[in-house]
Design a protein around this motif. Sequence first.
Motif, PDB file in Angstrom:
ATOM      1  N   GLY A  35     -24.806 -35.326 100.932  1.00 19.00           N
ATOM      2  CA  GLY A  35     -23.546 -35.165 101.648  1.00 19.00           C
ATOM      3  C   GLY A  35     -22.399 -34.811 100.714  1.00 19.00           C
ATOM      4  O   GLY A  35     -21.535 -33.989 101.054  1.00 19.00           O
TER       5      GLY A  35
ATOM      6  N   GLY B 286     -20.249 -38.961 102.065  1.00 16.97           N
ATOM      7  CA  GLY B 286     -20.022 -37.977 101.004  1.00 16.97           C
ATOM      8  C   GLY B 286     -19.816 -38.593  99.639  1.00 16.97           C
ATOM      9  O   GLY B 286     -19.113 -38.012  98.800  1.00 16.97           O
TER      10      GLY B 286
ATOM     11  N   PHE C  82     -24.388 -27.009 104.397  1.00 11.36           N
ATOM     12  CA  PHE C  82     -23.905 -28.261 104.987  1.00 11.36           C
ATOM     13  C   PHE C  82     -24.728 -28.609 106.228  1.00 11.36           C
ATOM     14  O   PHE C  82     -25.097 -29.767 106.440  1.00 11.36           O
ATOM     15  CB  PHE C  82     -22.422 -28.132 105.347  1.00 11.36           C
TER      16      PHE C  82
ATOM     17  N   ILE D  25     -11.635 -33.674 111.917  1.00 12.98           N
ATOM     18  CA  ILE D  25     -11.810 -34.527 110.737  1.00 12.98           C
ATOM     19  C   ILE D  25     -11.021 -35.830 110.903  1.00 12.98           C
ATOM     20  O   ILE D  25     -11.551 -36.930 110.671  1.00 12.98           O
ATOM     21  CB  ILE D  25     -11.369 -33.779 109.464  1.00 12.98           C
TER      22      ILE D  25
ATOM     23  N   ASN E 232     -17.907 -34.380 110.998  1.00 11.24           N
ATOM     24  CA  ASN E 232     -18.692 -33.383 110.269  1.00 11.24           C
ATOM     25  C   ASN E 232     -18.501 -31.985 110.857  1.00 11.24           C
ATOM     26  O   ASN E 232     -18.497 -30.989 110.129  1.00 11.24           O
ATOM     27  CB  ASN E 232     -20.174 -33.755 110.270  1.00 11.24           C
TER      28      ASN E 232
ATOM     29  N   LYS F  70     -20.316 -31.265 100.852  1.00 16.25           N
ATOM     30  CA  LYS F  70     -18.856 -31.221 101.012  1.00 16.25           C
ATOM     31  C   LYS F  70     -18.197 -30.560  99.797  1.00 16.25           C
ATOM     32  O   LYS F  70     -17.226 -29.802  99.951  1.00 16.25           O
ATOM     33  CB  LYS F  70     -18.307 -32.641 101.199  1.00 16.25           C
TER      34      LYS F  70
ATOM     35  N   TYR G  99     -26.833 -31.895 106.881  1.00 16.90           N
ATOM     36  CA  TYR G  99     -26.451 -32.650 108.077  1.00 16.90           C
ATOM     37  C   TYR G  99     -27.672 -33.034 108.899  1.00 16.90           C
ATOM     38  O   TYR G  99     -27.751 -34.142 109.443  1.00 16.90           O
ATOM     39  CB  TYR G  99     -25.486 -31.789 108.904  1.00 16.90           C
TER      40      TYR G  99
ATOM     41  N   TYR H 276     -15.522 -30.587 109.241  1.00 19.98           N
ATOM     42  CA  TYR H 276     -15.768 -30.057 107.895  1.00 19.98           C
ATOM     43  C   TYR H 276     -16.429 -28.679 107.966  1.00 19.98           C
ATOM     44  O   TYR H 276     -16.062 -27.765 107.228  1.00 19.98           O
ATOM     45  CB  TYR H 276     -16.666 -31.017 107.104  1.00 19.98           C
TER      46      TYR H 276
ATOM     47  N   LEU I 288     -18.547 -26.869 100.185  1.00 21.54           N
ATOM     48  CA  LEU I 288     -17.676 -26.356 101.241  1.00 21.54           C
ATOM     49  C   LEU I 288     -16.226 -26.312 100.762  1.00 21.54           C
ATOM     50  O   LEU I 288     -15.529 -25.309 100.963  1.00 21.54           O
ATOM     51  CB  LEU I 288     -17.825 -27.239 102.471  1.00 21.54           C
ATOM     52  N   PHE I 289     -15.759 -27.397 100.149  1.00 25.47           N
ATOM     53  CA  PHE I 289     -14.370 -27.424  99.679  1.00 25.47           C
ATOM     54  C   PHE I 289     -14.154 -26.407  98.556  1.00 25.47           C
ATOM     55  O   PHE I 289     -13.081 -25.819  98.448  1.00 25.47           O
ATOM     56  CB  PHE I 289     -13.994 -28.824  99.211  1.00 25.47           C
TER      57      PHE I 289
END
Length: 296
Positions: free
Chosen positions: A286, A280, A226, A180, A204, A290, A230, A207, A293-294
Amino acid sequence: YLDELQIHDGEFYALLLLASSGMILLVQSVDLVTLFLGIELMSIPIYAMAGFARKDLRSNESALKYFLIGSFTSAVLLYGMALLYGVTGSTDFAQLRQAFDAGNPVGLVGLGFAFKIAAVPFHQWAPDVYEGSPTAVTSYMAVTVKVAAFAGLLRLVVSAFGPTDAGLTNIFWVLSALSIVVGNVMAVRQENVKRMLAYSSIANAGYILMGLAVGTPQAHQAMLFFLMVYVFMNVGAFAVVITLASHGHDRDRFDDFTGLARTRPALAALLTLFVVAQAGLPGTGGFIAKFTLFSA
């Protein structure tokens, strides 16, 4: 595009189909042997595709770099698989899971995959190979190779190693953080669009690796979402670069995009959208990818 670069030969499609077949084998593998065969069947045609513009020295250089570094990493991957077989007595994912313990040399297998997904510090090949390869090949590499490698790695981690071991989790966290930071910082310094997108793909990858580091089913689902987003972000960005190729050459330097909003406003708007999505910003796929994912 192939006509524009005067490399429209039938072998291109044969190589494309062989590489795609390798990716299908890779993501469906439930055994280390077929997994390795899938990786090699995917990689070897792409070595040739990277150097498909035979009259272009940059293309020749990218193919040679990719081949040499890829061969070395395949050897590391195979060595790790051999050690796993030596410790567990099996190459089948289900049997590996039963015999697996934290002392197994799974790290070597993970490092072999780190090259395919262009994670730091195994990323050095990506900017040079992306820049030198014909842009259609670069787009194919940036998207399909990364998606197939991540899908294969996810299947391996979930099916063969069960709940992610703490040592393996630490490896994923380190690779994720480095990818990252290095990917985003180096992208800012580039003057070539393909090199910038290469570093963006490295970031990416960082991530996506977060999902493997967390190791929960929700994180794995977020990884797959993701990866889907992507695909569209990167294919779209590279498609604009492909469209702009003229007079037998790629137009991939930032200077080549000067005034694009005035001369080709639709292309400029599309490129902006895809790059903003990769950043993002809210309202884009995007951002949702993200955020998912977070959250996981």
